[in-house]
Scaffold this motif. Structure first.
Motif, PDB file in Angstrom:
ATOM      1  N   LEU C 249      -7.450   4.116  -0.324  1.00  0.00           N
ATOM      2  CA  LEU C 249      -6.338   3.799  -1.222  1.00  0.00           C
ATOM      3  C   LEU C 249      -5.009   3.808  -0.479  1.00  0.00           C
ATOM      4  O   LEU C 249      -4.176   2.915  -0.645  1.00  0.00           O
ATOM      5  CB  LEU C 249      -6.288   4.788  -2.393  1.00  0.00           C
ATOM      6  N   ALA C 252      -4.684   0.849   1.620  1.00  0.00           N
ATOM      7  CA  ALA C 252      -4.326  -0.357   0.874  1.00  0.00           C
ATOM      8  C   ALA C 252      -2.825  -0.416   0.624  1.00  0.00           C
ATOM      9  O   ALA C 252      -2.207  -1.475   0.717  1.00  0.00           O
ATOM     10  CB  ALA C 252      -5.090  -0.406  -0.443  1.00  0.00           C
ATOM     11  N   THR C 263       0.028  -4.663  -3.842  1.00  0.00           N
ATOM     12  CA  THR C 263      -0.990  -3.628  -3.684  1.00  0.00           C
ATOM     13  C   THR C 263      -2.273  -4.011  -4.402  1.00  0.00           C
ATOM     14  O   THR C 263      -3.378  -3.713  -3.931  1.00  0.00           O
ATOM     15  CB  THR C 263      -0.514  -2.280  -4.272  1.00  0.00           C
ATOM     16  N   ARG C 267      -5.682  -3.968  -2.267  1.00  0.00           N
ATOM     17  CA  ARG C 267      -6.803  -3.089  -2.647  1.00  0.00           C
ATOM     18  C   ARG C 267      -8.080  -3.891  -2.838  1.00  0.00           C
ATOM     19  O   ARG C 267      -9.144  -3.513  -2.344  1.00  0.00           O
ATOM     20  CB  ARG C 267      -6.480  -2.368  -3.948  1.00  0.00           C
TER      21      ARG C 267
END
Lengths: 249, 260, 320
Positions: C249, C252, C263, C267
């Motif tokens: 996470l 990302a 984002t 992701r």
């Protein structure tokens, strides 16, 4: 043509061969390699299977169609603008607003509007050729000797006749200058535009882009030579036509 | 003053012209109430001090300018614009450089839609009239000044004007050619009988050509004097009568140019 | 006064110590990378997290590159020491003798997809017969993937119209219906889906499991003169790669800062990218063979050529 004109280019070529051969120009290919490259572009093609002839034809088709559209719009418009101040007043601000934008900047938009085919490349070529033709036509019309117009009037000519039989032939020298300049810009702009995207895989600009991507700098230089020679030949053809048309000068 | 007042070819009544300079709005009065009658078939010369408005006067008759006051009547009808019935010959020749000699002469015929073969035939005959047979396929840039002027005259004659307006047509030619052209014009005029109005700077030329010579004042121009030359054609430039008339005209001119 | 003297000495010592630690160990490395390519995230992570500095490296960016061939030209001109770059330009430039480099680590594997335009109702690669498919360049990894996918589906490549379109233009072309499909690397597939310009037909991972994509390369001369520096660089790269895999996470989010993409996009895109560091000589060789077949690489012996190009000593890999 003066035969001594060929000396400076030959000297430059010899120098290039010498320096490149010695490695003084980095990894730049030599003229000999470039010539071999032209042969390879014709025989094998780049990408392999896509021969020079095909690339050349595709580029010529694009440049001539774009140029033709530019000519067909710019000359009549230019004559109108040169002959009628009102037309000039209306059209001029638009022209001056768009002209400073480099044709290539339109490429992404062209792609969305016209897709990947002939039309989008022709559009960019159009933008490159249009303004020189237009501007030179306008100035050509404005520079027609007013006495000629008056003479025509006293011989019974009406507005339309003056347009067709005096202004058009009178501005022809300027129009041809505009054509030469326009075609020169069109050719350069086309090659650059072909780096963006070509539908059928053919185009001189696309060809040299591929050469660069594949690190074939010999083919890149060969391609540049071809592009330069073709551009020169096209201009030469226009000048030939000019000599015919402007015999009276 | 032996001017005939029946004048049907051309009537100028109270003709005035004022130009307004675009930038400053200043007014320039060029012609001040000109009255003139010109008889059909006559050869009239207009003379006057430099810049007095002779050319403007001719252009008004030709229809290239419009009067500010007064009128120009051609055969009884007001002039509203240029036209082939009032042919003009300019000092600068104004030949179409992109057309051959023949095509220049046939211009007026081409534009009125005359079939090519006939237009060509007519043009050739007018070229013969001005003595330029054999030069049909040359371009204006290949001609001498005198030849160009003859082509210009042929071009105007080809549309068979009823009056020929000539604005110092021989001014840019050398003395010899000029004299030759004057003789040529007289001969042409005698042959065709066209009414001619001829503007000139040269008193000699006016006396040589003109049946009537109209003298204009300084700007703003009015008709000051008219002289009649009743000498027979072709005129001897050294004849006493020629010289006497010349002197009279020069005298008026000098007066006009020096007067306050 | 002695207190002052002591203080002065302490300050001087501190200053000297400070100077010493930064000048004596930091080695300048000129690095090239593509600032829009998520495959090269390890570089960014290593830089931001200070992994390079830890290793005593002063990493300088050698220029802004938007495409592999551009970066390779810089190697050609001697402007770069190391770089993150796609396998295709690295191999072509090396094979043409335009750049003398060695592949010393992997940056990622997989991470591309075949995307089809909306409205093209085909179930699998078979449906691409007679269609127009765009690739980012002749003989790119995507070209290779496409050929593999077609071969697997029993479709003759001659029955597919393959054209070259630059990735930024691919999405517009898909949306406009000018092309039927495109083979391209992340984040473009994810972007296309997000903009309703296309859907993923098949990922490259399914076509060619573990295929290489971006690599870490080094200028041969630099490697010869500074093997220790290269070792340290790769150590930082390895650490960054592991970090990404352990903190997906956060990675990302960093990708968002690195590439400028949303984002949400980064992701989703990351799900289709495998960050590894051991280069597979076998996989690279099979790619070289493909390029030889298309005539863009002139390697008499692809196996030997690959072995001379790839150096696995820094990543502890075998000649697998």
């Amino acid at each position: 043509m003066n035969k001594w004109k060929i000396v400076p280019p030959l000297v430059a070529l010899a120098l290039w061969e010498l320096l490149a051969g010695l490695g003084w120009l980095g990894k730049t290919p030599t003229p000999v390699q470039a010539v071999r490259g032209i042969y390879e572009l014709i025989a094998t093609g780049l990408p392999p299977g896509y021969h020079l002839q095909g690339h050349l034809l595709a580029s010529l088709a694009r440049v001539f169609s774009g140029f033709a559209v530019a000519f067909v719009i710019a000359v009549p418009l230019g004559i109108l603008m040169g002959a009628w101040p009102l037309a000039s007043v209306i059209v001029d601000p638009l022209v001056e607003a768009i002209r400073p934008i480099p044709p290539l900047a339109w490429a992404p938009l062209a792609l969305i509007w016209f897709g990947l085919g002939l039309a989008s490349a022709a559009f960019i070529v159009f933008l490159g050729a249009f303004f020189p033709i237009l501007l030179n036509t306008v100035s050509g019309v404005k520079s027609v000797d007013p006495h000629l117009v008056e003479a025509a009037r006293t011989l019974g000519a009406r507005k339309r006749t003056i347009l067709g039989r005096v202004l058009v032939p009178g501005s022809m020298p300027s129009i041809i200058i505009g054509m030469r300049i326009g075609m020169g810009i069109a050719w350069m702009t086309l090659i650059a535009a072909e780096l963006i995207g070509v539908k059928n895989g053919y185009g001189l600009g696309y060809m040299i882009m591929t050469a660069r991507d594949l690190a074939r700098y010999d083919l890149l230089v060969a391609g540049m030579v071809v592009i330069g020679v073709v551009g020169f030949l096209i201009d030469w053809l226009i000048r030939l036509g000019e000599k015919r048309l402007l015999r009276w000068r | 003053m032996a001017m005939k007042t029946t004048g049907q070819a051309l009537s100028l009544r109270g003709l005035s012209k004022t130009f307004i300079e675009k930038k400053t709005g200043k007014e320039l009065e060029v012609l001040d109430s000109i009255d003139l009658e010109i008889e059909p078939g006559s050869l009239t010369c207009l003379v006057g001090p430099s810049g007095c408005g002779k050319t403007t006067l001719l252009r008004l008759i030709g229809g290239l300018e419009m009067p500010t006051a007064g009128e120009v009547l051609f055969e009884g009808t007001p002039v509203t614009g240029p036209g082939p019935e009032r042919g003009m010959v300019f000092q600068e020749y104004a030949l179409f450089p992109w057309r051959t000699v023949l095509k220049n002469v046939s211009f007026g015929l081409d534009i009125e839609g005359m079939p090519g073969v006939e237009a060509r035939r007519r043009a050739e005959s007018y070229l013969e009239t001005v003595g330029l047979t054999g030069h049909e396929d040359l371009y204006p840039r290949e001609l001498s000044g005198g030849m160009k002027q003859r082509v210009a005259i042929a071009r105007t004659l080809a549309v068979e004007p009823r009056i020929l307006l000539m604005d110092e047509p021989f001014a840019s030619l050398d003395a010899q050619t000029r004299n030759g052209m004057q003789e040529f014009l007289v001969e042409l005029w005698q042959r065709t009988g066209t009414t001619v109005v001829f503007v000139t700077h040269s008193v000699d030329e006016a006396v040589f050509l003109g049946g009537d010579i109209v003298g204009l004042s300084r700007r703003p121009a009015r008709v000051v004097d008219t002289f009649t030359n009743s000498m027979e054609y072709p005129r001897g430039r050294t004849e006493p009568e020629f010289i006497a008339l010349r002197a009279r005209i020069l005298e008026y001119l000098t007066r006009e140019m020096s007067d306050a | 006064m002695s207190v002052a003297l002591l203080l002065l000495c302490a300050i001087c010592a501190g200053l000297l110590a400070g100077c010493g630690s930064t000048t004596s160990a930091a080695k300048v490395v000129r690095v090239g990378f593509l600032n829009t390519d998520m495959h090269q995230l390890a570089y960014y992570v290593a830089r931001e997290k200070g992994f390079f500095t830890e290793q005593g490296l002063d990493v300088r960016e050698g220029g802004t590159f938007s495409a592999g061939p551009e970066e390779m030209s810089a190697f050609s001109a001697g402007e770069l020491d190391m770089g993150y770059v796609g396998a295709a330009p690295a191999i072509t430039f090396a094979s043409q003798g335009m750049a003398d480099i060695k592949i010393v680590a992997q940056a990622n594997t997989i991470g591309s997809s075949i995307v089809v335009r909306p409205g093209l109702d085909i179930a699998d690669v078979n449906g691409l017969k007679g269609r127009t498919v765009a690739i980012p360049g002749v003989s790119t990894m995507q070209d290779f993937i496409l050929h593999k996918a077609l071969a697997e589906a029993g479709v003759d490549p001659a029955e597919v119209k393959i054209i070259v379109v630059k990735p930024p233009e691919m999405i517009a072309s898909l949306a406009g219906g000018q092309i039927d499909a495109a083979v391209v690397w992340e984040p473009y597939p994810t972007m296309a889906v997000a903009q309703n310009a296309g859907r993923v037909l098949i990922t490259s991972a399914k076509v060619l499991p573990d295929h290489p994509c971006c690599m870490v390369v080094v200028d041969s001369k630099f490697l010869k003169d500074n093997p220790d520096t290269v070792k340290r660089f790769i150590a930082a790269h390895v650490k960054a790669t592991n970090y990404i895999n352990a903190n997906k996470l956060e990675a990302a989010d960093m990708a968002h800062l690195f590439t400028g993409q949303d984002t949400a996009i980064t992701r989703a895109a990351m799900k289709n990218i495998e960050y590894t560091y051991v280069p597979s000589v076998k996989a690279i060789q099979s790619y070289v063979e493909f390029m030889k077949q298309s005539g863009v690489v002139k390697a008499k012996d692809p196996a030997a050529f690959t072995r001379s190009l790839v150096d696995t000593t820094f990543t502890g890999g075998s000649g697998k």
